[in-house]
Design a protein around this motif. Structure first.
Motif, mmCIF file in Angstrom:
data_model
loop_
_atom_site.group_PDB
_atom_site.id
_atom_site.type_symbol
_atom_site.label_atom_id
_atom_site.label_comp_id
_atom_site.label_asym_id
_atom_site.label_seq_id
_atom_site.Cartn_x
_atom_site.Cartn_y
_atom_site.Cartn_z
ATOM 1 N N VAL A 87 -31.228 24.364 -13.601
ATOM 2 C CA VAL A 87 -30.786 23.183 -12.854
ATOM 3 C C VAL A 87 -31.971 22.703 -12.028
ATOM 4 C CG1 VAL A 87 -29.214 22.259 -11.117
ATOM 5 C CG2 VAL A 87 -28.389 23.966 -12.753
ATOM 6 N N HIS A 88 -32.437 21.485 -12.300
ATOM 7 C CA HIS A 88 -33.592 20.922 -11.601
ATOM 8 C C HIS A 88 -33.111 19.850 -10.618
ATOM 9 C CE1 HIS A 88 -36.779 22.692 -14.232
ATOM 10 N NE2 HIS A 88 -35.761 22.767 -15.071
ATOM 11 N N LEU A 89 -33.383 20.054 -9.349
ATOM 12 C CA LEU A 89 -33.031 19.086 -8.315
ATOM 13 C C LEU A 89 -34.309 18.635 -7.611
ATOM 14 C CD1 LEU A 89 -29.942 20.884 -6.703
ATOM 15 C CD2 LEU A 89 -29.926 19.161 -8.511
ATOM 16 N N ASN A 90 -34.291 17.407 -7.117
ATOM 17 C CA ASN A 90 -35.455 16.859 -6.418
ATOM 18 C C ASN A 90 -34.982 16.196 -5.126
ATOM 19 O OD1 ASN A 90 -37.641 14.967 -5.609
ATOM 20 N ND2 ASN A 90 -38.575 15.614 -7.525
ATOM 21 N N GLY A 91 -35.605 16.570 -4.026
ATOM 22 C CA GLY A 91 -35.196 16.037 -2.731
ATOM 23 C C GLY A 91 -35.328 14.534 -2.609
ATOM 24 N N LEU A 92 -36.201 13.923 -3.440
ATOM 25 C CA LEU A 92 -36.353 12.466 -3.413
ATOM 26 C C LEU A 92 -35.191 11.759 -4.101
ATOM 27 C CD1 LEU A 92 -40.154 12.243 -4.294
ATOM 28 C CD2 LEU A 92 -39.120 11.800 -2.066
ATOM 29 N N LEU A 93 -34.519 12.467 -5.025
ATOM 30 C CA LEU A 93 -33.428 11.865 -5.804
ATOM 31 C C LEU A 93 -32.063 12.289 -5.289
ATOM 32 C CD1 LEU A 93 -34.904 12.385 -9.390
ATOM 33 C CD2 LEU A 93 -35.041 10.342 -7.966
ATOM 34 N N GLN A 94 -31.881 13.578 -5.049
ATOM 35 C CA GLN A 94 -30.599 14.082 -4.552
ATOM 36 C C GLN A 94 -30.645 14.061 -3.020
ATOM 37 O OE1 GLN A 94 -32.054 15.914 -7.445
ATOM 38 N NE2 GLN A 94 -30.807 14.345 -8.442
ATOM 39 N N THR A 95 -30.311 12.913 -2.457
ATOM 40 C CA THR A 95 -30.524 12.677 -1.028
ATOM 41 C C THR A 95 -29.406 13.229 -0.150
ATOM 42 O OG1 THR A 95 -29.551 10.484 -1.337
ATOM 43 C CG2 THR A 95 -31.961 10.648 -1.406
ATOM 44 N N GLU A 150 -39.570 19.253 -3.917
ATOM 45 C CA GLU A 150 -39.539 18.609 -2.585
ATOM 46 C C GLU A 150 -38.497 19.311 -1.713
ATOM 47 O OE1 GLU A 150 -41.744 16.510 -1.797
ATOM 48 O OE2 GLU A 150 -42.509 15.838 -3.734
ATOM 49 N N PHE A 151 -38.600 20.633 -1.667
ATOM 50 C CA PHE A 151 -37.606 21.478 -0.997
ATOM 51 C C PHE A 151 -37.394 21.068 0.452
ATOM 52 C CE2 PHE A 151 -36.503 25.240 1.502
ATOM 53 C CZ PHE A 151 -35.424 25.754 0.802
ATOM 54 N N ASP A 152 -38.452 20.644 1.127
ATOM 55 C CA ASP A 152 -38.334 20.316 2.557
ATOM 56 C C ASP A 152 -37.379 19.169 2.819
ATOM 57 O OD1 ASP A 152 -40.614 17.842 2.693
ATOM 58 O OD2 ASP A 152 -40.929 19.399 1.192
ATOM 59 N N GLY A 181 -37.807 27.163 -4.600
ATOM 60 C CA GLY A 181 -38.138 25.917 -3.915
ATOM 61 C C GLY A 181 -39.625 25.633 -3.977
ATOM 62 N N LEU A 182 -39.978 24.368 -4.169
ATOM 63 C CA LEU A 182 -41.383 23.948 -4.192
ATOM 64 C C LEU A 182 -41.605 22.963 -3.054
ATOM 65 C CD1 LEU A 182 -40.411 24.385 -7.344
ATOM 66 C CD2 LEU A 182 -42.682 23.565 -7.840
ATOM 67 N N THR A 183 -42.573 23.235 -2.204
ATOM 68 C CA THR A 183 -42.793 22.375 -1.050
ATOM 69 C C THR A 183 -44.256 22.366 -0.629
ATOM 70 O OG1 THR A 183 -42.142 21.985 1.261
ATOM 71 C CG2 THR A 183 -42.257 24.265 0.530
#
Length: 426
Positions: A87-95, A150-152, A181-183
């Motif tokens: 499951v790939h999530l991105n902080g820029l997309l999943q706000t 974009e974990f942060d 998490g990648l940050t």
């Protein structure tokens, strides 16, 4: 021989596709780090052990390249390939958590299972999704790997509910879950709530751009060179010989050194090479130093300075007036009335070169600068506030203004002299 359009496509494609493998080679990611991450994920996928970890490093340091390399190694194992769910999530997309949960459901292909069910909380919904992944004998579950890029940005979700529940599940023995998490934030742990931090395993992998300029030149040559198996061997030899000459050219080295000191992110180098290669055509078959210098100008072009090039002379004058106000009042906020008064001082001194616009016209020009986000209000304006007295801040520094004026077409000499003067017109 290949048609030249196919040749150009091949070069562009090679620059784009080959970047990841060469990127990981020169990002100085140690074998131990990759092995450690691989073992961490194997314990989840093979032995059903839940884990969590953060990969921390500046942009372009190889965080995603490292993770992708490990995932490729992992999926080569038959047992893993048949069971692992990603499951790939991105902080820029999943706000927010609602959007994130919907994306988790979509990637796990559980839309039909959820249907119209109503859940009391986010935790119940997520637990139901993971329960639905249990195998037919209901003795074990499919391992799930959550990758949060974009974990942060997930830290800013309300109550950090998503992170709390993911880390909480990764501590339970019921469902094998690993959260990676990648940050870029070095202080990411300080941003986590106490209850979230207590459920995190505190595994942290730090990456840095530690290559030197000699290795940077080597990357430049390898990224731009054609492979040995290229169909047109004679052209490949000419091309690679030209690339070698470019890497030894003093002006090219100076330009690359400026880019290297500006950012070690190899994506910036790839962008530079893509812009240079796009100039190749039938009549211009080899890249020259001037192509690279022109590409460097394009890649480092200031977007705000470009906006200034399209402004009217009146709007330019208002920006110069704001510049002088910043100089005189040492960066303190200003309002439209102060800018208008400064502009009037200039008109009175140089009336022969500028038309004295009426105040409503000047206000309209000022509002246009506000719309272009070259100026912004300090606070949100209230309904009763007078527009002339709203405190503003200029979003351009002096260097950006002066550089833009040098490239501004047909700018009056008096306006340039006014901008260059160190003191406001008194």
């Amino acid at each position: 021989h290949l048609p030249f359009c196919a040749l150009l496509y091949y070069i562009l494609h090679a620059l784009n596709v080959g970047s990841e493998s060469k990127f990981s080679e020169f990002s100085m990611i140690s074998v131990n780090v990759a092995w450690h991450l691989l073992e961490l994920l194997k314990r989840t996928t093979v032995h059903g052990e839940s884990n969590s970890a953060l990969i921390i490093g500046p942009r372009g340091s190889g965080k995603t390249a490292l993770l992708n390399h490990v995932l490729r190694e992992l999926t080569e194992m038959k047992q893993v390939r048949e069971n692992l769910l990603e499951v790939h999530l991105n902080g820029l997309l999943q706000t927010n958590d609602k959007v994130a949960l919907k994306e988790i459901t979509r990637q796990l292909h559980l839309e039909n299972v959820v249907g119209d069910k109503v859940f009391g909380s986010f935790a119940e919904n997520l637990a139901f999704l993971l329960e639905a992944l249990r195998k037919g004998d209901r003795t074990s579950s499919c391992p799930v790997l959550f990758i949060l890029d974009e974990f942060d940005l997930f830290v800013h979700h309300k109550n950090q509910t998503l992170l709390y529940n993911l880390f909480d599940i990764s501590q339970s023995a019921q469902t094998p879950v690993t959260v990676i998490g990648l940050t870029c934030r070095q202080d990411i742990l300080e941003l986590l709530e106490k209850r979230v931090k207590s459920r995190f395993s505190h595994r942290q992998i730090y990456l840095t751009n530690s290559f030197d300029f000699k290795q940077y030149i080597r990357i430049f040559k390898e990224q731009l060179s054609l492979p040995a198996g290229f169909p047109d061997e004679s052209f490949a030899q000419k091309w690679n010989k030209n690339v070698q000459h470019l890497s030894e050219d003093k002006t090219v080295q100076d330009m690359l050194q400026n880019l290297f000191h500006h950012t070690k992110d190899l994506r910036s180098l790839n962008l530079l090479l893509m812009l240079a290669v796009s100039n190749v055509n039938v009549h211009h078959p080899l890249i020259t130093a001037s192509d690279l210098h022109e590409a460097s100008k394009q890649s480092r072009m200031d977007s705000k300075a470009n906006i200034v090039h399209g402004l009217s002379v009146l709007e330019i004058c208002l920006i110069i007036a704001m510049k002088h106000l910043n100089d005189v009042y040492e960066g303190e906020p200003f309002n439209f009335q102060m800018v208008y008064n400064e502009f009037q001082k200039f008109i009175q001194r140089k009336a022969h070169c500028m038309y004295n616009f009426e105040k409503p016209v000047v206000m309209k020009a000022f509002e246009h600068l506000l719309q272009l986000e070259l100026v912004r209000p300090i606070e949100r304006p209230s309904v009763r506030a007078q527009r002339e007295y709203l405190l503003m801040k200029l979003l351009l520094d002096n260097n950006q203004i002066m550089d833009a004026l040098q490239a501004y077409p047909n700018c009056p000499t008096d306006v340039k002299q006014w901008a260059a003067s160190s003191l406001s017109w008194l």
